[in-house]
Design a protein around this motif. Sequence first.
Motif, PDB file in Angstrom:
ATOM      1  N   ARG A 144      13.422  33.252 -10.604  1.00  0.00           N
ATOM      2  CA  ARG A 144      13.762  31.747 -10.535  1.00  0.00           C
ATOM      3  C   ARG A 144      12.722  31.192 -11.520  1.00  0.00           C
ATOM      4  N   LEU A 145      11.378  31.433 -11.313  1.00  0.00           N
ATOM      5  CA  LEU A 145      10.247  30.899 -11.744  1.00  0.00           C
ATOM      6  C   LEU A 145      10.348  31.008 -13.514  1.00  0.00           C
ATOM      7  N   ARG A 146      10.777  32.175 -13.787  1.00  0.00           N
ATOM      8  CA  ARG A 146      11.092  32.407 -15.202  1.00  0.00           C
ATOM      9  C   ARG A 146      11.883  31.625 -15.869  1.00  0.00           C
ATOM     10  N   LYS A 147      13.067  31.372 -15.073  1.00  0.00           N
ATOM     11  CA  LYS A 147      14.188  30.754 -15.714  1.00  0.00           C
ATOM     12  C   LYS A 147      13.833  29.191 -15.896  1.00  0.00           C
ATOM     13  N   ARG A 148      13.150  28.871 -14.972  1.00  0.00           N
ATOM     14  CA  ARG A 148      12.608  27.494 -14.893  1.00  0.00           C
ATOM     15  C   ARG A 148      11.711  27.169 -15.909  1.00  0.00           C
ATOM     16  N   LEU A 149      10.800  28.333 -16.269  1.00  0.00           N
ATOM     17  CA  LEU A 149       9.581  28.073 -17.438  1.00  0.00           C
ATOM     18  C   LEU A 149      10.310  28.297 -18.627  1.00  0.00           C
ATOM     19  N   ASN A 150      11.428  28.894 -18.796  1.00  0.00           N
ATOM     20  CA  ASN A 150      12.197  29.214 -20.145  1.00  0.00           C
ATOM     21  C   ASN A 150      12.902  27.989 -20.384  1.00  0.00           C
ATOM     22  N   ILE A 151      13.617  27.134 -19.429  1.00  0.00           N
ATOM     23  CA  ILE A 151      14.311  25.835 -19.554  1.00  0.00           C
ATOM     24  C   ILE A 151      13.118  25.017 -19.971  1.00  0.00           C
ATOM     25  N   ALA A 152      12.024  24.807 -19.264  1.00  0.00           N
ATOM     26  CA  ALA A 152      10.906  23.727 -19.704  1.00  0.00           C
ATOM     27  C   ALA A 152      10.379  24.319 -21.092  1.00  0.00           C
ATOM     28  N   ILE A 153      10.104  25.099 -21.533  1.00  0.00           N
ATOM     29  CA  ILE A 153       9.733  25.569 -22.799  1.00  0.00           C
ATOM     30  C   ILE A 153      10.888  25.100 -23.753  1.00  0.00           C
ATOM     31  N   ILE A 154      11.929  25.597 -23.783  1.00  0.00           N
ATOM     32  CA  ILE A 154      13.101  25.194 -24.500  1.00  0.00           C
ATOM     33  C   ILE A 154      13.363  23.564 -24.746  1.00  0.00           C
ATOM     34  N   SER A 155      13.056  22.826 -23.540  1.00  0.00           N
ATOM     35  CA  SER A 155      13.554  21.537 -23.429  1.00  0.00           C
ATOM     36  C   SER A 155      12.093  20.862 -24.261  1.00  0.00           C
ATOM     37  N   LEU A 156      10.938  21.262 -24.131  1.00  0.00           N
ATOM     38  CA  LEU A 156       9.644  20.740 -24.758  1.00  0.00           C
ATOM     39  C   LEU A 156       9.858  21.059 -26.314  1.00  0.00           C
ATOM     40  N   VAL A 157      10.417  22.174 -27.140  1.00  0.00           N
ATOM     41  CA  VAL A 157      10.661  22.256 -28.176  1.00  0.00           C
ATOM     42  C   VAL A 157      11.484  21.475 -28.770  1.00  0.00           C
ATOM     43  N   VAL A 158      12.712  21.189 -28.136  1.00  0.00           N
ATOM     44  CA  VAL A 158      13.636  20.361 -28.457  1.00  0.00           C
ATOM     45  C   VAL A 158      13.149  18.822 -28.495  1.00  0.00           C
ATOM     46  N   ALA A 159      12.319  18.737 -27.422  1.00  0.00           N
ATOM     47  CA  ALA A 159      11.829  17.137 -27.502  1.00  0.00           C
ATOM     48  C   ALA A 159      10.903  17.025 -28.898  1.00  0.00           C
ATOM     49  N   ILE A 160       9.868  18.050 -29.061  1.00  0.00           N
ATOM     50  CA  ILE A 160       9.050  17.950 -30.179  1.00  0.00           C
ATOM     51  C   ILE A 160      10.088  17.612 -31.525  1.00  0.00           C
ATOM     52  N   ILE A 161      11.100  18.374 -31.545  1.00  0.00           N
ATOM     53  CA  ILE A 161      11.741  18.557 -32.699  1.00  0.00           C
ATOM     54  C   ILE A 161      12.622  16.992 -33.004  1.00  0.00           C
ATOM     55  N   ILE A 162      12.903  16.534 -32.040  1.00  0.00           N
ATOM     56  CA  ILE A 162      13.400  15.352 -31.993  1.00  0.00           C
ATOM     57  C   ILE A 162      12.421  14.222 -32.272  1.00  0.00           C
ATOM     58  N   VAL A 163      11.365  14.313 -31.920  1.00  0.00           N
ATOM     59  CA  VAL A 163      10.100  13.350 -32.178  1.00  0.00           C
ATOM     60  C   VAL A 163       9.776  13.404 -33.651  1.00  0.00           C
ATOM     61  N   TYR A 164       9.667  14.610 -34.131  1.00  0.00           N
ATOM     62  CA  TYR A 164       9.516  14.811 -35.506  1.00  0.00           C
ATOM     63  C   TYR A 164      10.526  14.255 -36.665  1.00  0.00           C
ATOM     64  N   LEU A 165      11.843  14.446 -36.186  1.00  0.00           N
ATOM     65  CA  LEU A 165      12.885  14.013 -36.913  1.00  0.00           C
ATOM     66  C   LEU A 165      12.687  12.408 -36.914  1.00  0.00           C
ATOM     67  N   ILE A 166      12.640  11.839 -35.420  1.00  0.00           N
ATOM     68  CA  ILE A 166      12.591  10.313 -35.692  1.00  0.00           C
ATOM     69  C   ILE A 166      11.329   9.994 -36.526  1.00  0.00           C
ATOM     70  N   LEU A 167      10.312  10.562 -36.525  1.00  0.00           N
ATOM     71  CA  LEU A 167       9.024  10.144 -37.244  1.00  0.00           C
ATOM     72  C   LEU A 167       9.192  10.266 -38.598  1.00  0.00           C
ATOM     73  N   PHE A 168      10.360  11.522 -38.946  1.00  0.00           N
ATOM     74  CA  PHE A 168      10.387  11.396 -40.538  1.00  0.00           C
ATOM     75  C   PHE A 168      11.479  10.403 -41.126  1.00  0.00           C
ATOM     76  N   PHE A 169      12.676  10.145 -40.473  1.00  0.00           N
ATOM     77  CA  PHE A 169      13.547   9.242 -40.789  1.00  0.00           C
ATOM     78  C   PHE A 169      13.153   7.941 -40.583  1.00  0.00           C
ATOM     79  N   VAL A 170      12.499   7.445 -39.741  1.00  0.00           N
ATOM     80  CA  VAL A 170      12.221   6.152 -39.426  1.00  0.00           C
ATOM     81  C   VAL A 170      10.668   5.649 -40.071  1.00  0.00           C
ATOM     82  N   LYS A 171      10.851   4.836 -41.010  1.00  0.00           N
ATOM     83  CA  LYS A 171       9.828   4.331 -41.854  1.00  0.00           C
ATOM     84  C   LYS A 171       9.433   2.934 -41.529  1.00  0.00           C
TER      85      LYS A 171
END
Length: 83
Positions: A56-83
């Motif tokens: 259960r802990l592995r599943k939760r950690l995998n979900i947390a890591i994936i959600s953080l990676v997606v959030a970082i990608i979204i932040v970079y996309l927002i910073l790249f396209f918004v000037k």
Amino acid sequence: MDKDPQNNNERLTRQQYRQQQTTGSNDGEEEQQLSRSRADQKIEQEQLISEQKMQRLRKRLNIAIISLVVAIIIVYLILFFVK
């Protein structure tokens, strides 16, 4: 005669004494085996519970890591396209 406390009313032959000792030790061995098997069962159950918790802990950690990676990608996309 003998004032030995172990000689109550009857005297045992060596063979009878040995049989008595072996039957007494077998009862103790059976009790030890039962207690060992109960202890083994308890250990196995604890291991199963700990494995389930780890899964259960592995599943939760995998979900947390994936959600953080997606959030970082979204932040970079927002910073790249918004000037």
